[in-house]
Design a protein around this motif. Structure first.
Motif, PDB file in Angstrom:
ATOM      1  N   ALA A  14       0.558  -1.563   0.189  1.00  0.00           N
ATOM      2  CA  ALA A  14       0.190  -0.468   0.765  1.00  0.00           C
ATOM      3  C   ALA A  14       1.016   1.474  -0.205  1.00  0.00           C
ATOM      4  O   ALA A  14       0.467   2.433  -0.288  1.00  0.00           O
ATOM      5  CB  ALA A  14      -0.516   0.306   1.149  1.00  0.00           C
ATOM      6  N   GLU A  33      10.273   3.488   7.206  1.00  0.00           N
ATOM      7  CA  GLU A  33       9.606   1.945   7.102  1.00  0.00           C
ATOM      8  C   GLU A  33      10.014   1.589   8.545  1.00  0.00           C
ATOM      9  O   GLU A  33      11.661   1.855   8.909  1.00  0.00           O
ATOM     10  CB  GLU A  33      10.026   0.711   6.158  1.00  0.00           C
ATOM     11  CG  GLU A  33       9.847  -0.661   6.758  1.00  0.00           C
ATOM     12  CD  GLU A  33       8.577  -0.956   6.941  1.00  0.00           C
ATOM     13  OE1 GLU A  33       8.043  -1.004   6.573  1.00  0.00           O
ATOM     14  OE2 GLU A  33       8.553  -2.098   8.061  1.00  0.00           O
ATOM     15  N   ARG A  41       3.942  -7.392   4.950  1.00  0.00           N
ATOM     16  CA  ARG A  41       3.521  -8.894   4.540  1.00  0.00           C
ATOM     17  C   ARG A  41       4.281  -9.817   3.043  1.00  0.00           C
ATOM     18  O   ARG A  41       3.480 -10.826   2.983  1.00  0.00           O
ATOM     19  CB  ARG A  41       1.616  -9.289   4.848  1.00  0.00           C
ATOM     20  CG  ARG A  41       1.205  -8.800   6.296  1.00  0.00           C
ATOM     21  CD  ARG A  41       0.231  -8.566   7.088  1.00  0.00           C
ATOM     22  NE  ARG A  41      -0.397  -6.874   6.446  1.00  0.00           N
ATOM     23  CZ  ARG A  41      -1.572  -7.004   6.428  1.00  0.00           C
ATOM     24  NH1 ARG A  41      -2.381  -8.099   5.653  1.00  0.00           N
ATOM     25  NH2 ARG A  41      -1.281  -5.745   6.126  1.00  0.00           N
ATOM     26  N   HIS A  59       2.292 -15.970  -2.823  1.00  0.00           N
ATOM     27  CA  HIS A  59       1.147 -14.894  -2.919  1.00  0.00           C
ATOM     28  C   HIS A  59       0.837 -15.194  -4.630  1.00  0.00           C
ATOM     29  O   HIS A  59       1.018 -15.270  -4.820  1.00  0.00           O
ATOM     30  CB  HIS A  59       1.752 -13.555  -3.208  1.00  0.00           C
ATOM     31  CG  HIS A  59       2.062 -12.901  -1.870  1.00  0.00           C
ATOM     32  ND1 HIS A  59       2.569 -13.539  -0.630  1.00  0.00           N
ATOM     33  CD2 HIS A  59       0.900 -12.209  -1.098  1.00  0.00           C
ATOM     34  CE1 HIS A  59       2.225 -13.446   0.113  1.00  0.00           C
ATOM     35  NE2 HIS A  59       1.947 -11.900   0.386  1.00  0.00           N
ATOM     36  N   LEU A  60      -0.422 -15.205  -4.848  1.00  0.00           N
ATOM     37  CA  LEU A  60      -1.421 -15.689  -6.295  1.00  0.00           C
ATOM     38  C   LEU A  60      -1.675 -14.629  -6.499  1.00  0.00           C
ATOM     39  O   LEU A  60      -2.365 -14.084  -6.104  1.00  0.00           O
ATOM     40  CB  LEU A  60      -2.149 -16.611  -5.728  1.00  0.00           C
ATOM     41  CG  LEU A  60      -3.209 -17.198  -7.433  1.00  0.00           C
ATOM     42  CD1 LEU A  60      -2.210 -18.011  -8.005  1.00  0.00           C
ATOM     43  CD2 LEU A  60      -3.939 -18.330  -6.935  1.00  0.00           C
ATOM     44  N   ASP A 389      -4.409  -2.972   3.283  1.00  0.00           N
ATOM     45  CA  ASP A 389      -5.385  -3.288   2.849  1.00  0.00           C
ATOM     46  C   ASP A 389      -6.702  -3.565   3.787  1.00  0.00           C
ATOM     47  O   ASP A 389      -8.149  -4.069   3.176  1.00  0.00           O
ATOM     48  CB  ASP A 389      -4.771  -4.702   2.304  1.00  0.00           C
ATOM     49  CG  ASP A 389      -4.618  -5.531   3.294  1.00  0.00           C
ATOM     50  OD1 ASP A 389      -4.296  -4.718   4.714  1.00  0.00           O
ATOM     51  OD2 ASP A 389      -3.740  -6.873   3.308  1.00  0.00           O
ATOM     52  N   ILE A 399      -2.892  -7.962  -1.959  1.00  0.00           N
ATOM     53  CA  ILE A 399      -2.135  -7.630  -2.766  1.00  0.00           C
ATOM     54  C   ILE A 399      -3.099  -6.790  -4.018  1.00  0.00           C
ATOM     55  O   ILE A 399      -2.827  -5.012  -3.930  1.00  0.00           O
ATOM     56  CB  ILE A 399      -1.553  -8.034  -3.890  1.00  0.00           C
ATOM     57  CG1 ILE A 399      -0.927  -9.538  -3.170  1.00  0.00           C
ATOM     58  CG2 ILE A 399      -0.480  -7.392  -4.670  1.00  0.00           C
ATOM     59  CD1 ILE A 399       0.353  -9.969  -3.478  1.00  0.00           C
TER      60      ILE A 399
HETATM   61  C1  LIG Z   1       0.793 -15.693   4.326  1.00  0.00           C
HETATM   62  C2  LIG Z   1       0.917 -14.358   2.951  1.00  0.00           C
HETATM   63  C3  LIG Z   1       0.266 -15.204   2.406  1.00  0.00           C
HETATM   64  C4  LIG Z   1      -0.428 -14.131   0.941  1.00  0.00           C
HETATM   65  N1  LIG Z   1      -1.072 -14.510   0.095  1.00  0.00           N
HETATM   66  C5  LIG Z   1      -1.917 -13.734  -0.548  1.00  0.00           C
HETATM   67  C6  LIG Z   1      -2.116 -14.174  -2.164  1.00  0.00           C
HETATM   68  O1  LIG Z   1      -1.896 -14.897  -2.694  1.00  0.00           O
HETATM   69  N2  LIG Z   1      -2.518 -13.106  -2.870  1.00  0.00           N
HETATM   70  C7  LIG Z   1      -2.744 -12.279  -2.678  1.00  0.00           C
HETATM   71  O2  LIG Z   1      -3.196 -11.054  -3.096  1.00  0.00           O
HETATM   72  N3  LIG Z   1      -2.821 -11.742  -1.013  1.00  0.00           N
HETATM   73  C8  LIG Z   1      -2.086 -11.901   0.118  1.00  0.00           C
HETATM   74  N4  LIG Z   1      -1.800 -12.002   0.952  1.00  0.00           N
HETATM   75  C9  LIG Z   1      -2.080 -10.487   1.621  1.00  0.00           C
HETATM   76  C10 LIG Z   1      -0.973 -10.196   1.223  1.00  0.00           C
HETATM   77  O3  LIG Z   1       0.108  -9.714   1.804  1.00  0.00           O
HETATM   78  C11 LIG Z   1      -1.235  -8.471   1.375  1.00  0.00           C
HETATM   79  O4  LIG Z   1      -2.650  -7.658   1.700  1.00  0.00           O
HETATM   80  C12 LIG Z   1      -0.364  -7.308   1.837  1.00  0.00           C
HETATM   81  O5  LIG Z   1       0.878  -8.020   1.173  1.00  0.00           O
HETATM   82  C13 LIG Z   1      -0.837  -6.149   2.980  1.00  0.00           C
HETATM   83  O6  LIG Z   1       0.203  -4.556   2.599  1.00  0.00           O
HETATM   84  P1  LIG Z   1      -0.324  -3.678   2.643  1.00  0.00           P
HETATM   85  O7  LIG Z   1       1.026  -1.988   2.491  1.00  0.00           O
HETATM   86  O8  LIG Z   1      -1.680  -3.281   3.360  1.00  0.00           O
HETATM   87  O9  LIG Z   1       0.067  -3.680   4.401  1.00  0.00           O
HETATM   88  P2  LIG Z   1       2.121  -4.733   5.155  1.00  0.00           P
HETATM   89  O10 LIG Z   1       2.495  -5.528   4.140  1.00  0.00           O
HETATM   90  O11 LIG Z   1       1.224  -4.836   6.901  1.00  0.00           O
HETATM   91  O12 LIG Z   1       2.231  -2.971   5.197  1.00  0.00           O
HETATM   92  C14 LIG Z   1       2.248  -2.888   6.096  1.00  0.00           C
HETATM   93  C15 LIG Z   1       3.854  -1.689   6.941  1.00  0.00           C
HETATM   94  O13 LIG Z   1       4.386  -0.557   7.585  1.00  0.00           O
HETATM   95  C16 LIG Z   1       5.040  -0.911   9.055  1.00  0.00           C
HETATM   96  N5  LIG Z   1       5.067  -0.314   9.592  1.00  0.00           N
HETATM   97  C17 LIG Z   1       3.843  -1.061  10.641  1.00  0.00           C
HETATM   98  N6  LIG Z   1       3.939   0.172  12.069  1.00  0.00           N
HETATM   99  C18 LIG Z   1       5.218   1.964  11.348  1.00  0.00           C
HETATM  100  C19 LIG Z   1       4.944   2.375  12.101  1.00  0.00           C
HETATM  101  N7  LIG Z   1       4.543   3.148  13.193  1.00  0.00           N
HETATM  102  N8  LIG Z   1       5.968   3.138  11.479  1.00  0.00           N
HETATM  103  C20 LIG Z   1       6.652   2.778  10.246  1.00  0.00           C
HETATM  104  N9  LIG Z   1       6.305   1.804   9.540  1.00  0.00           N
HETATM  105  C21 LIG Z   1       4.694   0.947  10.280  1.00  0.00           C
HETATM  106  C22 LIG Z   1       5.327  -2.285   8.825  1.00  0.00           C
HETATM  107  O14 LIG Z   1       6.539  -3.009   8.999  1.00  0.00           O
HETATM  108  C23 LIG Z   1       5.184  -2.801   7.445  1.00  0.00           C
HETATM  109  O15 LIG Z   1       6.652  -2.889   6.001  1.00  0.00           O
HETATM  110  C24 LIG Z   1      -0.878 -12.695   1.831  1.00  0.00           C
HETATM  111  C25 LIG Z   1      -0.488 -12.304   3.539  1.00  0.00           C
HETATM  112  C26 LIG Z   1      -0.237 -13.453   3.917  1.00  0.00           C
HETATM  113  C27 LIG Z   1       1.084 -13.125   4.747  1.00  0.00           C
END
Ligand SMILES: Cc1cc2nc3c(=O)[nH]c(=O)nc-3n(C[C@H](O)[C@H](O)[C@H](O)COP(=O)(O)OP(=O)(O)OC[C@H]3O[C@@H](n4cnc5c(N)ncnc54)[C@H](O)[C@@H]3O)c2cc1C
Length: 416
Positions: A14, A33, A41, A59-60, A389, A399
């Motif tokens: 995101a 970060e 994740r 991840h698919l 997400d 994703i």
């Molecule tokens: C095992 C697994 C399998 C998955 N499989 C799929 C799949 O097959 N297909 C699919 O579409 N999706 C899948 N997903 C979901 C997908 O990974 C997530 O939806 C997506 O990565 C979320 O991204 P995000 O940026 O919203 O959150 P995050 O990836 O959680 O990013 C948030 C970031 O903020 C950082 N952060 C937290 N607090 C602070 C702070 N105070 N200061 C600075 N940084 C901070 C964290 O360290 C992290 O890097 C899967 C997830 C997992 C865990």
């Protein structure tokens, strides 16, 4: 004119997609970060047990994930996603040993349901009409309230699809989120359902090219730079507190908070966020996939749900894997390996080098109740936007949802 500064908190997908949209000469983008790596994740790391770089979880993506594909195109790594030319999903039922391949036709009209060689074996075309009830569900209903969670079509198609997409036992899942998934996949036709995998790993496909793209455009990515507190002043964020450093915001500056919901709730007063989560368990085995192993194989009637084939490795995904969180690791590896060996005609002994990765809070729990707690991108403060997400994207935590949320927050920041 001096460019204004946009602080993006969190280098998950995101945050990275918001940063990629905003990294233009009008904005000075700084991504902060908390951890030592970007990706959140969705990351890769070197694992000593298997002696290779693996992903935290398989991840698919699907060819209909248009925002994710546009992001990859923008950062120049769309070619790193691989998958079959057509929307094909091989399955194996471990109990009956039946094997079949679902073959969706390309267009929106679902001819495949009328073709017994393409649809789920032992189902009739009219069974699929029950899916229509999931397309326009009453608001706030669960999947279990919208359709009967039983029968062959359910156990061989609807359950595996929704379990993977919603990461929750499907009857408890939000029918609204299930409808969004079905609208964007099955109902959109085979052209939207081609499975796509980052064969060389998540980091080389989604994360490192994004970081390169940002650096080339002058954006700054600061790792191990955790936001500790936000200082508010009237209707705006006035400063960001990183502990060792305070960043004051000018009037035109903006903040996109792209952290997980529990982190956002601790930083923003009065914010309502999802509070329940579901786990995803992955098992990785260091072994060359046998000839003919499909890139993804769906498994019915096992602990294993999907087997992914990568160079030198077979990896298993178990969604909504909360019941496995306390199973001893080796016991789990042996159970899963026995299933993989059966499915892939490999010797059950010896157990290859393995690793179990359990992500306890892989996604928010996609229930109707938790879905209602998802906030939009805007907040009560005019220069503070939310992404992630778990924000109200209309999609489950994926994703695609994460990237759409980042794009949306970037558009609001741009319009500010
Ligand atoms: C095992 C697994 C399998 C998955 N499989 C799929 C799949 O097959 N297909 C699919 O579409 N999706 C899948 N997903 C979901 C997908 O990974 C997530 O939806 C997506 O990565 C979320 O991204 P995000 O940026 O919203 O959150 P995050 O990836 O959680 O990013 C948030 C970031 O903020 C950082 N952060 C937290 N607090 C602070 C702070 N105070 N200061 C600075 N940084 C901070 C964290 O360290 C992290 O890097 C899967 C997830 C997992 C865990």
């Amino acid at each position: 004119m001096m460019p204004r500064t946009v602080h993006i908190i969190g280098a998950g997908l995101a945050g990275l997609s918001a940063a990629a949209r905003l990294a233009t000469p009008d904005n000075r983008v700084i991504v902060h970060e908390a951890t030592a790596f970007a990706g959140g994740r969705c990351r890769s790391y070197h694992d000593a047990s298997v002696g290779m770089t693996i992903d935290n979880g398989n991840h698919l993506l699907l060819s209909g994930n248009h925002a994710a594909l546009a992001f990859l195109r923008a950062i120049g790594s769309e070619h790193r996603l691989v998958g079959p030319a057509a929307a094909e999903f091989p399955f194996l039922d471990l109990k009956s040993c039946a094997r079949w391949t679902l073959r969706f036709n390309g267009g929106r009209l679902p001819f495949w349901i009328f073709d017994s060689t393409r649809r789920v074996p032992d189902t009739r075309a009219r069974d699929y009409f029950s899916l229509a009830r999931l397309l326009w569900p009453a608001p706030d209903k669960s999947v279990g309230e919208a359709i009967a969670a039983k029968g062959i079509l359910y156990s061989r198609l609807i359950e595996p699809l929704l379990l993977a997409a919603l990461n929750i036992d499907p009857p408890r899942g939000s029918a609204k989120l299930a409808a969004a998934v079905i609208r964007e996949t099955l109902a959109a036709g085979g052209r939207a359902c081609r499975p796509l995998i980052a064969r060389d790993g998540l980091a080389p496909t989604l994360i490192e090219p994004a970081l390169d793209y940002l650096r080339e455009r002058g954006a700054l990515v600061r790792l191990e730079h955790q936001l500790r507190a936000i200082r508010f002043e009237g209707q705006r964020v006035a400063a960001l507190d990183f502990g060792d450093e305070i960043a004051a915001l000018d009037d035109a500056d903006a903040v996109i908070l792209a952290v997980p919901p529990y982190a956002a709730a601790s930083l923003v007063p009065g914010l309502t966020v999802p509070t329940e989560f579901r786990a995803i368990v992955n098992a990785h085995f260091r072994i060359e996939p046998p000839a003919g192993q499909p890139p993804i194989l769906g498994i019915i009637n096992g602990t294993t749900q999907w087997i992914f084939a990568f160079p030198g490795r077979l990896s298993v995904t178990v969604s909504a894997g909360d019941a496995l969180l306390d199973t001893p690791r080796e016991e789990l590896a042996r159970t899963i390996w026995a299933e993989v060996a059966q499915a892939s005609a490999l010797p059950a002994e010896p157990l290859p080098p393995w690793q179990i990765v359990r992500e306890r809070r892989a996604t928010f729990a996609a229930t109707p109740e938790q879905d209602k707690k998802r906030p939009g991108a805007r907040t009560a403060w005019r220069n503070l936007l939310l992404a992630g997400d778990w924000t109200n994207t209309g999609l489950p935590a994926t994703i695609e949802g994460a990237i759409r949320s980042g794009n949306r927050a970037a558009e609001f920041a741009r319009a500010q």
